[in-house]
Design a protein around this motif. Structure first.
Motif, PDB file in Angstrom:
ATOM      1  N   VAL A 151     -54.777  42.333  92.016  1.00 58.88           N
ATOM      2  CA  VAL A 151     -55.265  41.157  91.069  1.00 58.88           C
ATOM      3  C   VAL A 151     -56.622  41.153  91.650  1.00 58.88           C
ATOM      4  O   VAL A 151     -57.192  40.930  92.896  1.00 58.88           O
ATOM      5  CB  VAL A 151     -54.421  39.992  90.992  1.00 58.88           C
ATOM      6  CG1 VAL A 151     -55.681  38.623  89.857  1.00 58.88           C
ATOM      7  CG2 VAL A 151     -52.987  40.254  90.715  1.00 58.88           C
ATOM      8  N   VAL A 152     -57.805  41.824  91.312  1.00 55.65           N
ATOM      9  CA  VAL A 152     -59.299  41.486  91.135  1.00 55.65           C
ATOM     10  C   VAL A 152     -59.609  40.668  90.822  1.00 55.65           C
ATOM     11  O   VAL A 152     -59.643  39.970  89.501  1.00 55.65           O
ATOM     12  CB  VAL A 152     -59.957  42.799  90.179  1.00 55.65           C
ATOM     13  CG1 VAL A 152     -61.162  42.556  90.709  1.00 55.65           C
ATOM     14  CG2 VAL A 152     -59.439  43.501  91.439  1.00 55.65           C
ATOM     15  N   VAL A 153     -59.699  39.789  91.271  1.00 61.26           N
ATOM     16  CA  VAL A 153     -61.256  38.509  91.220  1.00 61.26           C
ATOM     17  C   VAL A 153     -62.217  38.234  91.027  1.00 61.26           C
ATOM     18  O   VAL A 153     -63.021  38.383  92.046  1.00 61.26           O
ATOM     19  CB  VAL A 153     -60.328  36.675  91.806  1.00 61.26           C
ATOM     20  CG1 VAL A 153     -60.420  35.624  90.839  1.00 61.26           C
ATOM     21  CG2 VAL A 153     -58.513  37.260  91.708  1.00 61.26           C
ATOM     22  N   ARG A 154     -63.184  37.761  90.249  1.00 58.49           N
ATOM     23  CA  ARG A 154     -64.132  37.392  89.832  1.00 58.49           C
ATOM     24  C   ARG A 154     -64.590  36.583  89.541  1.00 58.49           C
ATOM     25  O   ARG A 154     -64.626  35.815  88.638  1.00 58.49           O
ATOM     26  CB  ARG A 154     -64.711  39.238  88.447  1.00 58.49           C
ATOM     27  CG  ARG A 154     -66.572  38.516  88.632  1.00 58.49           C
ATOM     28  CD  ARG A 154     -67.099  39.858  87.175  1.00 58.49           C
ATOM     29  NE  ARG A 154     -67.994  40.419  87.826  1.00 58.49           N
ATOM     30  CZ  ARG A 154     -68.940  39.577  87.647  1.00 58.49           C
ATOM     31  NH1 ARG A 154     -69.092  38.344  86.846  1.00 58.49           N
ATOM     32  NH2 ARG A 154     -70.177  39.910  87.355  1.00 58.49           N
ATOM     33  N   ASP A 155     -66.027  36.127  90.379  1.00 55.25           N
ATOM     34  CA  ASP A 155     -66.434  34.826  90.132  1.00 55.25           C
ATOM     35  C   ASP A 155     -67.675  34.647  88.852  1.00 55.25           C
ATOM     36  O   ASP A 155     -67.813  35.065  88.421  1.00 55.25           O
ATOM     37  CB  ASP A 155     -67.634  34.425  91.299  1.00 55.25           C
ATOM     38  CG  ASP A 155     -67.914  32.536  91.508  1.00 55.25           C
ATOM     39  OD1 ASP A 155     -67.375  32.088  91.017  1.00 55.25           O
ATOM     40  OD2 ASP A 155     -68.864  32.496  92.549  1.00 55.25           O
TER      41      ASP A 155
ATOM     42  N   LEU B 187     -48.557  41.553  99.534  1.00 57.77           N
ATOM     43  CA  LEU B 187     -48.490  42.509 100.411  1.00 57.77           C
ATOM     44  C   LEU B 187     -49.940  42.554 101.217  1.00 57.77           C
ATOM     45  O   LEU B 187     -49.773  42.864 102.445  1.00 57.77           O
ATOM     46  CB  LEU B 187     -49.047  44.615  99.988  1.00 57.77           C
ATOM     47  CG  LEU B 187     -47.706  44.349  98.902  1.00 57.77           C
ATOM     48  CD1 LEU B 187     -47.961  45.700  98.474  1.00 57.77           C
ATOM     49  CD2 LEU B 187     -46.624  44.857  99.863  1.00 57.77           C
ATOM     50  N   LEU B 188     -51.422  41.905 100.509  1.00 57.60           N
ATOM     51  CA  LEU B 188     -52.223  41.895 100.903  1.00 57.60           C
ATOM     52  C   LEU B 188     -52.986  40.652  99.860  1.00 57.60           C
ATOM     53  O   LEU B 188     -52.650  40.606  99.142  1.00 57.60           O
ATOM     54  CB  LEU B 188     -52.735  42.692 101.492  1.00 57.60           C
ATOM     55  CG  LEU B 188     -53.305  43.364 100.369  1.00 57.60           C
ATOM     56  CD1 LEU B 188     -55.181  43.495  99.970  1.00 57.60           C
ATOM     57  CD2 LEU B 188     -53.678  44.529 101.491  1.00 57.60           C
ATOM     58  N   VAL B 189     -53.933  40.058 100.729  1.00 54.83           N
ATOM     59  CA  VAL B 189     -54.739  38.774  99.983  1.00 54.83           C
ATOM     60  C   VAL B 189     -55.997  39.201 100.779  1.00 54.83           C
ATOM     61  O   VAL B 189     -55.829  37.905 101.624  1.00 54.83           O
ATOM     62  CB  VAL B 189     -53.679  37.251  99.408  1.00 54.83           C
ATOM     63  CG1 VAL B 189     -54.966  36.502  98.796  1.00 54.83           C
ATOM     64  CG2 VAL B 189     -52.417  37.842  99.063  1.00 54.83           C
ATOM     65  N   THR B 190     -57.175  38.768  99.700  1.00 54.46           N
ATOM     66  CA  THR B 190     -58.180  39.056 100.644  1.00 54.46           C
ATOM     67  C   THR B 190     -58.452  37.056 100.923  1.00 54.46           C
ATOM     68  O   THR B 190     -57.822  36.533 100.650  1.00 54.46           O
ATOM     69  CB  THR B 190     -59.694  38.883 100.546  1.00 54.46           C
ATOM     70  OG1 THR B 190     -59.476  38.941  98.656  1.00 54.46           O
ATOM     71  CG2 THR B 190     -59.653  40.802 100.231  1.00 54.46           C
ATOM     72  N   GLU B 191     -59.464  36.907 102.392  1.00 56.36           N
ATOM     73  CA  GLU B 191     -59.258  35.423 102.572  1.00 56.36           C
ATOM     74  C   GLU B 191     -59.832  34.977 101.644  1.00 56.36           C
ATOM     75  O   GLU B 191     -59.158  33.238 101.878  1.00 56.36           O
ATOM     76  CB  GLU B 191     -60.158  35.461 103.757  1.00 56.36           C
ATOM     77  CG  GLU B 191     -60.400  34.369 104.245  1.00 56.36           C
ATOM     78  CD  GLU B 191     -60.998  34.335 105.373  1.00 56.36           C
ATOM     79  OE1 GLU B 191     -61.580  33.015 105.681  1.00 56.36           O
ATOM     80  OE2 GLU B 191     -61.906  35.682 106.252  1.00 56.36           O
TER      81      GLU B 191
ATOM     82  N   VAL C 171     -49.485  36.165  87.382  1.00 59.65           N
ATOM     83  CA  VAL C 171     -50.254  36.766  86.722  1.00 59.65           C
ATOM     84  C   VAL C 171     -49.498  38.732  86.845  1.00 59.65           C
ATOM     85  O   VAL C 171     -49.798  39.221  85.975  1.00 59.65           O
ATOM     86  CB  VAL C 171     -51.611  36.866  86.938  1.00 59.65           C
ATOM     87  CG1 VAL C 171     -52.014  37.980  86.020  1.00 59.65           C
ATOM     88  CG2 VAL C 171     -52.072  35.667  86.791  1.00 59.65           C
ATOM     89  N   ALA C 172     -49.766  39.043  87.985  1.00 58.95           N
ATOM     90  CA  ALA C 172     -49.454  40.028  88.692  1.00 58.95           C
ATOM     91  C   ALA C 172     -47.096  40.452  88.292  1.00 58.95           C
ATOM     92  O   ALA C 172     -47.118  41.806  87.502  1.00 58.95           O
ATOM     93  CB  ALA C 172     -49.477  40.659  90.055  1.00 58.95           C
ATOM     94  N   GLU C 173     -47.116  39.400  88.023  1.00 54.86           N
ATOM     95  CA  GLU C 173     -45.357  39.118  88.069  1.00 54.86           C
ATOM     96  C   GLU C 173     -45.621  39.934  85.972  1.00 54.86           C
ATOM     97  O   GLU C 173     -44.740  40.700  85.529  1.00 54.86           O
ATOM     98  CB  GLU C 173     -44.655  38.111  87.501  1.00 54.86           C
ATOM     99  CG  GLU C 173     -43.143  38.554  87.534  1.00 54.86           C
ATOM    100  CD  GLU C 173     -42.307  38.976  87.983  1.00 54.86           C
ATOM    101  OE1 GLU C 173     -41.126  40.416  87.284  1.00 54.86           O
ATOM    102  OE2 GLU C 173     -42.515  39.756  88.933  1.00 54.86           O
TER     103      GLU C 173
ATOM    104  N   ALA D 273     -55.902  39.974  96.051  1.00 59.65           N
ATOM    105  CA  ALA D 273     -54.798  40.585  96.330  1.00 59.65           C
ATOM    106  C   ALA D 273     -53.909  41.917  95.236  1.00 59.65           C
ATOM    107  O   ALA D 273     -53.811  42.547  94.407  1.00 59.65           O
ATOM    108  CB  ALA D 273     -53.964  39.159  95.889  1.00 59.65           C
ATOM    109  N   ALA D 274     -52.720  42.124  96.622  1.00 58.57           N
ATOM    110  CA  ALA D 274     -51.507  42.958  96.095  1.00 58.57           C
ATOM    111  C   ALA D 274     -50.074  42.406  96.117  1.00 58.57           C
ATOM    112  O   ALA D 274     -50.147  41.951  97.530  1.00 58.57           O
ATOM    113  CB  ALA D 274     -52.106  44.313  96.739  1.00 58.57           C
TER     114      ALA D 274
END
Length: 171
Positions: free
Chosen positions: A127-131, A70-74, A86-88, A61-62
């Motif tokens: 923000v990169v999210v890892r499972d 700006l964008l969030v993957t599905e 978290v970005a803030e 997500a950005a």
């Protein structure tokens, strides 16, 4: 031994997951930095979707300076508000953040990447999210193996005690 081994294994695997996430964040930084500077949101979306398809990456997500997505993957769209917070925090602290968090009902490791365009444009935080669900699956597998090993050792010890007691009592 089992408890210590379980904890140590979890710590090592989490360290490996963290290292992989840092590598993915570096890829995001390299792939997205130029697109942010040029304001090419379509290219930014395309690159982030590609990164989000990596193994064990739930999504990317950005967020702009106002906290707007700006964008969030599905796959992580349901957690946009949490990721924006978290970005803030990352923007306010001036440092990237890495933490464990619940995303989409499962454990995840998240890491922020901040882009400050050299042209003086708006700062973007990705923000990169890892499972991390595979860690739970692996821990369950290891615990079952430990339980079976313990039962076998207990049975073997009982058998040896039976044989030794028959021989010594028989004498």
């Amino acid at each position: 031994y089992g408890a210590v081994g379980h904890e140590n294994t979890h710590r090592v695997l989490l360290g490996e997951a963290s290292a992989e996430l840092r590598n993915h964040a570096t890829l995001v930084e390299a792939a997205v930095g130029g697109a942010v500077e040029r304001g090419q949101l379509a290219l930014l979306r395309q690159r982030m979707e590609r990164v989000a398809r990596a193994d064990r990456i739930l999504g990317v997500a950005a967020f702009d300076e106002g906290g707007r997505a700006l964008l969030v993957t599905e796959h992580i769209a349901g957690s946009t508000a949490d990721l924006a917070d978290v970005a803030e925090r990352a923007r306010e602290s001036g440092e990237d953040i890495e933490e464990e968090r619940e995303v989409n009902g499962g454990p995840a490791l998240i890491r922020t990447v901040t882009f400050s365009p050299s042209t003086g444009g708006a700062t973007v935080v990705a923000v990169v999210v890892r499972d991390l669900r595979y860690l739970i699956d692996l821990a369950n597998l290891l615990e079952r193996g430990l339980g079976v090993t313990g039962a076998l050792l207990l049975g073997l010890t009982a058998l040896i005690a039976e044989i030794v007691s028959r021989v010594t009592v028989g004498r």
